[in-house]
Design an enzyme around this catalytic site. Structure first.
Site, PDB file in Angstrom:
ATOM      1  N   GLU A  18       0.827  -1.208   0.000  1.00  0.00           N
ATOM      2  CA  GLU A  18       0.000   0.000   0.000  1.00  0.00           C
ATOM      3  C   GLU A  18       0.865   1.264   0.000  1.00  0.00           C
ATOM      4  O   GLU A  18       1.839   1.374   0.746  1.00  0.00           O
ATOM      5  CB  GLU A  18      -0.899  -0.023   1.237  1.00  0.00           C
ATOM      6  N   LYS A  72      -9.176   2.807  -2.704  1.00  0.00           N
ATOM      7  CA  LYS A  72      -9.508   2.136  -1.456  1.00  0.00           C
ATOM      8  C   LYS A  72     -10.899   2.525  -0.971  1.00  0.00           C
ATOM      9  O   LYS A  72     -11.254   3.707  -0.945  1.00  0.00           O
ATOM     10  CB  LYS A  72      -8.451   2.492  -0.401  1.00  0.00           C
ATOM     11  N   CYS A 102      -5.507  -3.119   1.902  1.00  0.00           N
ATOM     12  CA  CYS A 102      -5.401  -3.210   3.358  1.00  0.00           C
ATOM     13  C   CYS A 102      -6.757  -3.296   4.075  1.00  0.00           C
ATOM     14  O   CYS A 102      -7.362  -4.347   4.131  1.00  0.00           O
ATOM     15  CB  CYS A 102      -4.553  -2.058   3.890  1.00  0.00           C
TER      16      CYS A 102
END
Length: 539
Positions: free
Chosen positions: A41, A108, A144
């Protein structure tokens, strides 16, 4: 199909250096025959960039670096994490680069709310899923918290509808004790629901208080661990998607609990010193267990040539403390100095007596001579820091910091507190662990009663409950967020519980002035604990 995972140690803000690492990893992956390489990330910017993201010049620099990088990628597909500014919004993104162009992009969805990440403050939420192909193999992407914090990952990003073969998870998942166990459990739960294999690429390295442990891994569509990367080590690994798990289910054995904590502390110290360009470290060595463990970590992390110790005894310092500290410093090969501070202490006390009519033996202020000793030592250490450029490592532990058994501008001075999130009982466990490798910490340091040696025949338990009680109550209150009543119900003495919690509350002002420390638990006093100094709440 061969897939490379770049478990790399990136530095926040070092965009050019991070790009250079990515290009180097890509070249190695091509030589190894990989067709796809995955980075963690926000690999381009480093993680977490925090308020750098509020600077337009920063995310513009990231965009320019990404554009340049795209032109340099050929012969392999690169999945890279980076900040992405589009249409007035800033996203935590991943781009898929193939043959000099971006063929897919993902933003994300679930932004991390943890105080040390606080992604909601910086980023906008993504709303769409991502699917791409390499050599006929179909991949999906999550970043994540999209994976770790979603109730049902597949429902949120329609992974099942996409009919992917493998899910790529780009992570900057910070270490805490037993973190890898929870990662395995969540991944297996996902695979049970979806039947999709998962490839995790996790960041490794220290960033201020945080440590990222790497430990990237792959689980197949049956939830069996097929590949496990080394913890706390930067490496490029190439995995075969059709590989079967070895007999024991692991590529390399796991570190023990104590070993993983010790390695995390070493990595945190090493990266803090090296990434901030300090030439070395200074440690006030006392002959006690906390400074002994700090010294062991410093030497293991940096090498003896970058570590200097200073012993500053008074009339209260025992002979065995002098002997044990000197022996340990000699055994480790570090530069060791000794300076008797009794003349300085006497001068301070005489000044207080003559100018302020303060007598050292006055009942209410009997801690004045004790605190003066700590502050004199702090002044000398900081003077040496000024002279050498080396940073002072603070040696106090979490138990002491919790209840204020430490001195502002004294033993709390320094640039980083190595043991800030390590309880006293864990200090003993880590010393025993380190001595199992090679016996460098004198046994007498471990076996004798802990003492600050600021007055004759002093022990810590003159002022504190036994550490096994203090640490258990601290863990329940600080890390598990239990109320005093709930802790008492677990069988702890009510007087001890109330006293410890009162001390924790009273000493918030001290903790706010403590240096940063390496996060090991789920609730440390630096990145996670957010209690007001002025606090009238009794529960």
């Amino acid at each position: 199909m061969k897939i490379a995972i770049a478990q790399s140690n990136f530095t926040v803000g070092d965009i050019d250096g991070n790009v250079a690492k990515i290009i180097n990893a890509t070249e190695q992956a091509i030589k190894a025959g990989a067709e796809l390489i995955v980075t963690p990330e926000l690999a381009l910017s480093g993680y977490p960039p925090a308020d750098l993201l509020l600077r337009e010049t920063f995310y513009v620099a990231c965009a320019e670096a990404l554009s340049d990088l795209v032109q340099k990628i050929s012969g392999i597909t690169l999945v890279i994490g980076h900040p992405d500014f589009q249409d007035g919004k800033l996203y935590n993104s991943a781009s898929v680069i193939q043959d000099g162009q971006i063929i897919a992009n993902y933003h994300k969805h679930i932004l991390n709310r943890a105080p040390f990440f606080n992604e909601y403050y910086y980023f906008d939420k993504g709303t769409t899923s991502c699917r791409f192909e390499v050599a006929g193999v179909k991949f999906g992407i999550l970043i994540c918290a999209d994976f770790w914090q979603s109730r049902t990952v597949a429902d949120d990003v329609t992974l099942i509808d996409a009919e992917i073969d493998h899910l790529l998870v780009l992570s900057a998942s910070a270490y805490h004790i037993d973190k890898q166990v929870s990662r395995y459990q969540l991944t297996q739960q996902f695979i049970q629901k979806t039947g999709v294999s998962v490839i995790h690429a996790n960041l490794v390295g220290g960033q201020d208080e945080l440590v990222f442990d790497g430990a990237s891994f792959v689980m197949d569509s049956e939830g069996i661990l097929t590949h496990q990367f080394t913890e706390f080590r930067e490496e490029l690994g190439v995995v075969e998607t059709e590989d079967k798990a070895p007999v024991n289910g692991y590529i390399e054995p796991h570190l023990s609990r104590e070993a993983s904590i010790y390695q995390a502390l070493c990595m945190g110290v090493r990266d803090y010193i090296e990434k901030n360009n300090f030439p070395g470290v200074l440690i006030g060595l006392s002959g006690g267990i906390d400074s002994a463990l700090t010294l062991a970590i410093a030497v293991d992390a940096l090498g003896a040539d970058k570590v200097q110790t200073v012993m500053m005894p008074t009339q209260y310092t025992s002979g065995i403390s002098l002997e044990d500290a000197g022996n340990m410093a000699e055994k480790l090969g570090v530069k060791h100095n000794q300076s008797l501070i009794k003349p300085l202490l006497d001068h301070f006390l005489l000044t207080l007596e003559n100018d302020f009519q303060i007598l050292p033996e006055s009942t209410y202020i009997s801690t004045v001579p004790e605190n003066l000793q700590a502050r004199i030592r702090g002044v000398l250490l900081m003077a040496l820091s000024n002279h050498t450029g080396s940073i002072v490592l603070t040696t106090g532990n979490k138990s002491e910091l919790a209840v204020g058994y430490c001195t502002l501008y004294g033993d709390m001075v320094g640039g980083i507190a190595v043991l800030k999130d390590i309880s006293k009982t864990m200090v003993y466990q880590l010393c025993e662990y380190r001595n199992q490798i090679t016996e460098i910490i004198p046994k007498r340091i471990i076996e004798r009663d802990p003492s600050a040696e600021l007055r004759y025949n002093q022990t810590d338990q003159d002022s504190l409950p036994p550490y096994e009680v203090l640490d258990a109550v601290m863990e329940a209150y600080v890390e598990n967020n239990l109320s005093p009543a709930e802790i008492i119900e677990k069988g702890f003495n009510e007087t001890d519980v109330q006293r410890i919690i009162q001390l924790i509350k009273l000493n918030e002002y001290k903790r706010r002035q403590a240096p940063p420390g390496i996060r090991i638990t789920q609730c440390d006093f630096g990145t996670t604990w957010r209690h007001p100094i002025t606090n009238g709440f009794e529960q």
